[in-house]
Motif scaffolding. Structure first.
Motif, PDB file in Angstrom:
ATOM      1  N   ASN A   6       3.203  41.076  17.258  1.00 59.43           N
ATOM      2  CA  ASN A   6       2.847  39.723  18.180  1.00 59.43           C
ATOM      3  C   ASN A   6       2.309  38.540  17.236  1.00 59.43           C
ATOM      4  O   ASN A   6       2.835  37.593  17.121  1.00 59.43           O
ATOM      5  CB  ASN A   6       2.120  39.815  19.428  1.00 59.43           C
ATOM      6  N   GLU A   7       1.382  39.200  16.407  1.00 61.85           N
ATOM      7  CA  GLU A   7       0.644  37.851  15.631  1.00 61.85           C
ATOM      8  C   GLU A   7       1.766  37.369  14.593  1.00 61.85           C
ATOM      9  O   GLU A   7       1.864  36.194  14.360  1.00 61.85           O
ATOM     10  CB  GLU A   7      -0.773  38.420  14.719  1.00 61.85           C
ATOM     11  N   SER A   8       2.507  38.480  14.009  1.00 65.57           N
ATOM     12  CA  SER A   8       3.364  37.970  13.134  1.00 65.57           C
ATOM     13  C   SER A   8       4.457  37.311  13.489  1.00 65.57           C
ATOM     14  O   SER A   8       4.964  35.977  12.959  1.00 65.57           O
ATOM     15  CB  SER A   8       3.910  39.157  12.193  1.00 65.57           C
ATOM     16  N   ILE A   9       5.048  37.461  14.872  1.00 62.84           N
ATOM     17  CA  ILE A   9       6.194  36.761  15.447  1.00 62.84           C
ATOM     18  C   ILE A   9       5.498  35.405  15.720  1.00 62.84           C
ATOM     19  O   ILE A   9       6.049  34.251  15.331  1.00 62.84           O
ATOM     20  CB  ILE A   9       6.632  37.364  16.763  1.00 62.84           C
ATOM     21  N   ARG A  20       5.015  26.601  22.305  1.00 62.48           N
ATOM     22  CA  ARG A  20       6.070  27.545  21.830  1.00 62.48           C
ATOM     23  C   ARG A  20       7.327  27.330  22.463  1.00 62.48           C
ATOM     24  O   ARG A  20       7.438  28.110  23.515  1.00 62.48           O
ATOM     25  CB  ARG A  20       5.491  28.876  21.678  1.00 62.48           C
ATOM     26  N   PRO A  21       8.178  26.605  22.110  1.00 63.87           N
ATOM     27  CA  PRO A  21       9.443  26.630  22.868  1.00 63.87           C
ATOM     28  C   PRO A  21      10.269  28.036  23.052  1.00 63.87           C
ATOM     29  O   PRO A  21      10.924  28.031  24.298  1.00 63.87           O
ATOM     30  CB  PRO A  21      10.411  25.778  21.983  1.00 63.87           C
ATOM     31  N   SER A  22       9.999  28.889  22.312  1.00 67.02           N
ATOM     32  CA  SER A  22      10.609  30.200  22.610  1.00 67.02           C
ATOM     33  C   SER A  22       9.967  30.896  23.923  1.00 67.02           C
ATOM     34  O   SER A  22      10.729  31.538  24.285  1.00 67.02           O
ATOM     35  CB  SER A  22      10.212  31.129  21.300  1.00 67.02           C
ATOM     36  N   LYS A  65       6.175  23.860  12.725  1.00 65.63           N
ATOM     37  CA  LYS A  65       5.549  22.881  11.879  1.00 65.63           C
ATOM     38  C   LYS A  65       6.451  22.511  10.724  1.00 65.63           C
ATOM     39  O   LYS A  65       6.380  21.079  10.520  1.00 65.63           O
ATOM     40  CB  LYS A  65       4.426  23.765  10.815  1.00 65.63           C
ATOM     41  N   ASN A  66       7.323  22.942  10.201  1.00 66.85           N
ATOM     42  CA  ASN A  66       8.258  22.662   9.481  1.00 66.85           C
ATOM     43  C   ASN A  66       9.269  21.562   9.912  1.00 66.85           C
ATOM     44  O   ASN A  66       9.691  20.536   9.567  1.00 66.85           O
ATOM     45  CB  ASN A  66       9.183  23.686   8.846  1.00 66.85           C
ATOM     46  N   HIS A  67       9.683  22.000  11.246  1.00 66.74           N
ATOM     47  CA  HIS A  67      10.311  21.102  12.027  1.00 66.74           C
ATOM     48  C   HIS A  67       9.617  19.701  12.160  1.00 66.74           C
ATOM     49  O   HIS A  67      10.054  18.701  12.120  1.00 66.74           O
ATOM     50  CB  HIS A  67      10.624  21.714  13.636  1.00 66.74           C
ATOM     51  N   GLU A  68       8.312  19.825  12.597  1.00 63.97           N
ATOM     52  CA  GLU A  68       7.498  18.631  12.856  1.00 63.97           C
ATOM     53  C   GLU A  68       7.498  17.666  11.418  1.00 63.97           C
ATOM     54  O   GLU A  68       7.851  16.549  11.357  1.00 63.97           O
ATOM     55  CB  GLU A  68       6.112  18.874  13.136  1.00 63.97           C
ATOM     56  N   SER A 110       5.074  33.225  12.517  1.00 71.51           N
ATOM     57  CA  SER A 110       6.442  32.697  12.105  1.00 71.51           C
ATOM     58  C   SER A 110       6.928  31.567  12.807  1.00 71.51           C
ATOM     59  O   SER A 110       7.397  30.627  12.413  1.00 71.51           O
ATOM     60  CB  SER A 110       7.358  33.936  11.763  1.00 71.51           C
ATOM     61  N   GLU A 111       6.955  31.839  14.344  1.00 72.33           N
ATOM     62  CA  GLU A 111       7.308  30.608  15.217  1.00 72.33           C
ATOM     63  C   GLU A 111       6.495  29.372  14.856  1.00 72.33           C
ATOM     64  O   GLU A 111       6.955  28.355  14.687  1.00 72.33           O
ATOM     65  CB  GLU A 111       6.907  30.998  16.601  1.00 72.33           C
TER      66      GLU A 111
END
Lengths: 506, 173
Positions: free
Chosen positions: A111-114, B89-91, A123-126, A117-118
Motif C-alpha cells: 500500500n505504501e508503495s502504491i 487522491r483521485p484514484s 505531484k508531476n501533474h501539478e 507512486s500515486e
C-alpha cells in the motif's frame, strides 16, 4: 461439550464459547479472551455485540477472517466461526496472529508503495500544470508587449529622420538602445515559451563554420573589451569548413553562454573553444565550451541555474538565457554541462553532432566579387498606390500610418471593423492590403479567405500582407495558406514593411 | 431508548478510515500510516436526544482497491455504511458510483454516508472544483487530522438510524 471439541484442537490456539440465543455466555474457555459465564458476550469484545443481527434470518453458520480482537497491549488476530445450535450459538475463535502478522507487513509495503507512486504522479501533474500556466502567461504577456514595442520602434525611426539637436540625438540613441534590448528580451521570452510548448522546430542548413566563429569573435571581443575583459577563441583545425545544422539556434546557444560570461565576469578572460571530438562518415562531433573567470556558481544553485527566471544575484535581464540554452540543446539532442568553482569561474560545455557535406557547397559567384555594401534603403518609387490598412488598435494604426505617409507614395484608408473590409474592397480599388490578424469578431485570415474567394479578379488578386504578433511558424504558415502573400511579425522595422510592400507591388 | 447499530466503514486503502474512527472514539490522530488488515471493531455511544442513545458498533474494514471484493461476512447484519475516499487522491474516488452500486446489491436499503476525508491537504476551492468536475456527490467532507466534521458525520448517521428504529417500532406497535 467443550471438552470433546477441544480434544481435536491445539489447546492454546482455540477458544470455544457457548451462548444462549440472547448472547449470554453459558460456558467458555479462557484460552484467548477472558469471558465470564452468565454475562453478555458483548462485554468481552464489541465484535460479539452484532451476533444476533449476523445470525438473523435463520443463518446456520458465519465465518469471519482476520478479526482484530486484541488490545493495544496484547495483539490477537483471529478467525471466528459462529454456529447456530439448538439453544444458542457456539463461537470458535482461532488465534492466527502470527499468520496475519506477515500478511500485515506485506500489505503495508504494497500500500505504501502504491500511495507513494500515486502521489508522485499527482505531484508531476501539478508541476506540469504550473509549467503550462507559466508558458501561457509568458506567451500572452509577450504578445501584448509586441504592439506597443512596434509603435516605439516605428516612431523612433521616424523621429530619427527629423531635425534634432545633438542632445536630442543622444537621448534618441539611448532610446533606440533600450528598445533594442527590450526586443531581444522579448525574443528570449518567446523562445522559452515556444521551446516549452514544443512549438520550436529546428531549421538546419549548410553554413560556413569559420565565418560563424568569426562573427562570435568579433561580437564578443568588442563586448568583452568594453568591460576590460579579454576574449579568446580557439577552434580545432580539423573541423570541416562547412557544417549542417540550425545555425541560428546554435548561435543563440553560444551567444547566451557568452553573454552570461561577459555579464558575470568582472575581470580576467572569457574563452570560447570548439574541439573536434570525432569525425565519422559525414558527421562531426564537436565540443563547444565557454569558460570564464567570473564569481562561479555555488553548488546549491547548480541544480536550478538552468530553470527559467533563475538568476545569480541582481543582474540585468530576465534570467532566461540558460533555460533557453538548455531547451535548445535538448531540441538538438545535446545537454549542457557545468563545472564551476566559487571564486574561480565557470565552464559551460556541450557536445553536438553536426553533419558536414562531403563536397564543398557551390558559392554564389557574384557575391565573391561584390565589395561589402551597407544595407540599402528601399529604392525610391514614384508611383502612387492605394493602401487599405485593416487594424483595430489605434496605436498601431498611428505608427503604421506614419511609416506609410513618409515615403509619400501611399494613399491610406483605415478600417478598424473587419465587417466593413469587404465593402471597402469592392467599392474602392486598392493596390495592397495590410491586414491585422487579431481583429474582433472576424480574424484577418478569415477575411483573407473571403477576399480570395471573391469572383472578381481585381479584388481576389489584391496583395495582402498579414501583420501579427503571433510568431509561431505553424501560425504564419496557416495565414499564408489562407491567402496572405506575406506575413510580418511585430515588432518590425519600417524598412522591412516597405521592402515587403514594394516586392508585392511590382 | 438505547439501541445498538452496526456501522461498516469502508473505502480504498490509505483514505483514513481508521483515523476517522480514532478521531471520533478517542479524539486522537496519528500521522503514521499503519495498514489495517481484516476488521477492527470498536463501540461508541452517541446521545441522539434527551432520552435516546445509539451505540455505534464501528467495523473498520481493511482498505481495498476493489470494493466488490469486500468479504461478504463483514457486511452481515449491517445497519449503516460509511464510504470514505481521500480528496487528495483521485484514484480513491474514481469508482464511487460503481462501488456504491455494488454495495447496494450486497446490502440493499442500508443508509450510506459518502465521505471525502483529508480536506486539510487540499484547498477547499480545489476540492469543490475537482468533485464537481467529476460529478461526485458526497455527504461530508472531513479531516480526521483536524477533526473537522468528524463528530457531525457519526452523529448524523446515529440520528438516521435512531429515526429508522423509531419508525420500525411505530409500525410494529
Amino acid at each position: 461439550m467443550l471438552k470433546e471439541l477441544r480434544e481435536n484442537y491445539n489447546r492454546d490456539k482455540f477458544q470455544f464459547i457457548l451462548t444462549d440465543l440472547t448472547g449470554r455466555v453459558v460456558q467458555s474457555d479462557q484460552t484467548l479472551l477472558s469471558v465470564e459465564e452468565n454475562v453478555a458476550i458483548g462485554e468481552a469484545h464489541p465484535f460479539f455485540l452484532s451476533i444476533p443481527e449476523i445470525m438473523d434470518a435463520g443463518r446456520e453458520t458465519a465465518t469471519f477472517h482476520c478479526v482484530q480482537l486484541g488490545t493495544p497491549m496484547a495483539r490477537l488476530t483471529a478467525d471466528i466461526e459462529i454456529h447456530r445450535k439448538k439453544d444458542g450459538f457456539l463461537i470458535v475463535i482461532e488465534d492466527l496472529t502470527q499468520h496475519y502478522r506477515s500478511y500485515q507487513k506485506m500489505a503495508q509495503t504494497r500500500n505504501e508503495s502504491i500511495i507513494d507512486s500515486e502521489l508522485i504522479v499527482l505531484k508531476n501533474h501539478e508541476l506540469q500544470e504550473r509549467e503550462r500556466f507559466k508558458n501561457e502567461f509568458i506567451q500572452n504577456f509577450s504578445h501584448e508587449l509586441r504592439n506597443p514595442l512596434t509603435n516605439i520602434i516605428a516612431l523612433t525611426n521616424i523621429l530619427q529622420r527629423t531635425d534634432l539637436s545633438e542632445e536630442q540625438l543622444g537621448i534618441l540613441a539611448v532610446l533606440k538602445d533600450s528598445t533594442s534590448n527590450l526586443k531581444l528580451m522579448l525574443e528570449d521570452i518567446l523562445s522559452i515559451a515556444m521551446i516549452a510548448k514544443g512549438k520550436l522546430a529546428l531549421n538546419p542548413s549548410v553554413f560556413n563554420f569559420p565565418h560563424f566563429i568569426e562573427f562570435l569573435k568579433l561580437t564578443y571581443t568588442t563586448r568583452a573589451k568594453e568591460k576590460g575583459l579579454a576574449f579568446s577563441v580557439t577552434t580545432d583545425e580539423k573541423i570541416p569548413e562547412y557544417l549542417e545544422g540550425d545555425r541560428i539556434r546554435l548561435l543563440q546557444v553560444l551567444t547566451n553562454l557568452c553573454d552570461n560570461a561577459v555579464k558575470y565576469t568582472k575581470e580576467g578572460t572569457i574563452s570560447l573553444h570548439v574541439a573536434l571530438n570525432q569525425k565519422r562518415a559525414n558527421t562531426a562531433s564537436l565540443r563547444f565550451s565557454v569558460k570564464d573567470t567570473g564569481p562561479g556558481i555555488p553548488p546549491e544553485s547548480l541544480g536550478t541555474i538552468l530553470e527559467s527566471f533563475e538568476q545569480l544575484g541582481q543582474t540585468e535581464g530576465v534570467g532566461l538565457g540558460l533555460a533557453i540554452v538548455k531547451g535548445l540543446l535538448d531540441l538538438m539532442g545535446s545537454t549542457i554541462k557545468i563545472e564551476s568553482e566559487v571564486g574561480r569561474g565557470s565552464h559551460f560545455y556541450f557536445d553536438l553532432k553536426l553533419q558536414f557535406p562531403l563536397r564543398e557547397p557551390i558559392r554564389p559567384a557574384a557575391r565573391k566579387h561584390l565589395p561589402p555594401t551597407k544595407a540599402k534603403a528601399p529604392a525610391k518609387d514614384t508611383q502612387k498606390y492605394r493602401v487599405l490598412l485593416v487594424e483595430d488598435n489605434e496605436q498601431v494604426q498611428t505608427s503604421l500610418f506614419k511609416s506609410l505617409i513618409e515615403p509619400g507614395n501611399f494613399f491610406i484608408d483605415v478600417v478598424s471593423d473587419g465587417a466593413l473590409v469587404m465593402q471597402e474592397v469592392v467599392n474602392s480599388k486598392y493596390d495592397i492590403i495590410l491586414m491585422d490578424v487579431n481583429l474582433p469578431n472576424i480574424t484577418g485570415d478569415q477575411l483573407t479567405k473571403a477576399i480570395r474567394a471573391f469572383p472578381f479578379k481585381d479584388v481576389k488578386k489584391i496583395p495582402i500582407i498579414g501583420i501579427t504578433a503571433n510568431s509561431y511558424k505553424a501560425q504564419i504558415k496557416a495565414y499564408k495558406k489562407a491567402g496572405m502573400n506575406a506575413v510580418i511579425t511585430k515588432p518590425f522595422e519600417q524598412n522591412e514593411l516597405l521592402k515587403t510592400m514594394q516586392r508585392l507591388l511590382k | 431508548m438505547n439501541i445498538s447499530k452496526k456501522i461498516v466503514v469502508l473505502g480504498y486503502f490509505g483514505v483514513g478510515k481508521t483515523s476517522l474512527i480514532r478521531r471520533f472514539v478517542e479524539n486522537s490522530f496519528s500521522n503514521d500510516y499503519k495498514v489495517s488488515i481484516g476488521v477492527h471493531i470498536v463501540k461508541k455511544t452517541v446521545q441522539v436526544s434527551t432520552d435516546d442513545t445509539v451505540s455505534l458498533i464501528l467495523w473498520d474494514l481493511e482498505g481495498t482497491d476493489d470494493i466488490a471484493s469486500v468479504r461478504e461476512s463483514y457486511l452481515l447484519g449491517t445497519h449503516g455504511i460509511i464510504y470514505v475516499f481521500d480528496v487528495s487522491r483521485p484514484s480513491t474516488f474514481q469508482s464511487i458510483e460503481k462501488d456504491l452500486e455494488a454495495l447496494a446489491k450486497k446490502v440493499p436499503g442500508v443508509p450510506t454516508q459518502v465521505v471525502g476525508n483529508k480536506i486539510d491537504l487540499v484547498a477547499s476551492e480545489e476540492v469543490d472544483a475537482t468533485l464537481t468536475e467529476k460529478g461526485i456527490s458526497f455527504d461530508y467532507l472531513t479531516s480526521a487530522k483536524t477533526g473537522e466534521k468528524v463528530n457531525e458525520l457519526f452523529e448524523h448517521l446515529a440520528k438516521i438510524l435512531a429515526l429508522d428504529a423509531e419508525r420500525i417500532k411505530g409500525k410494529l406497535q
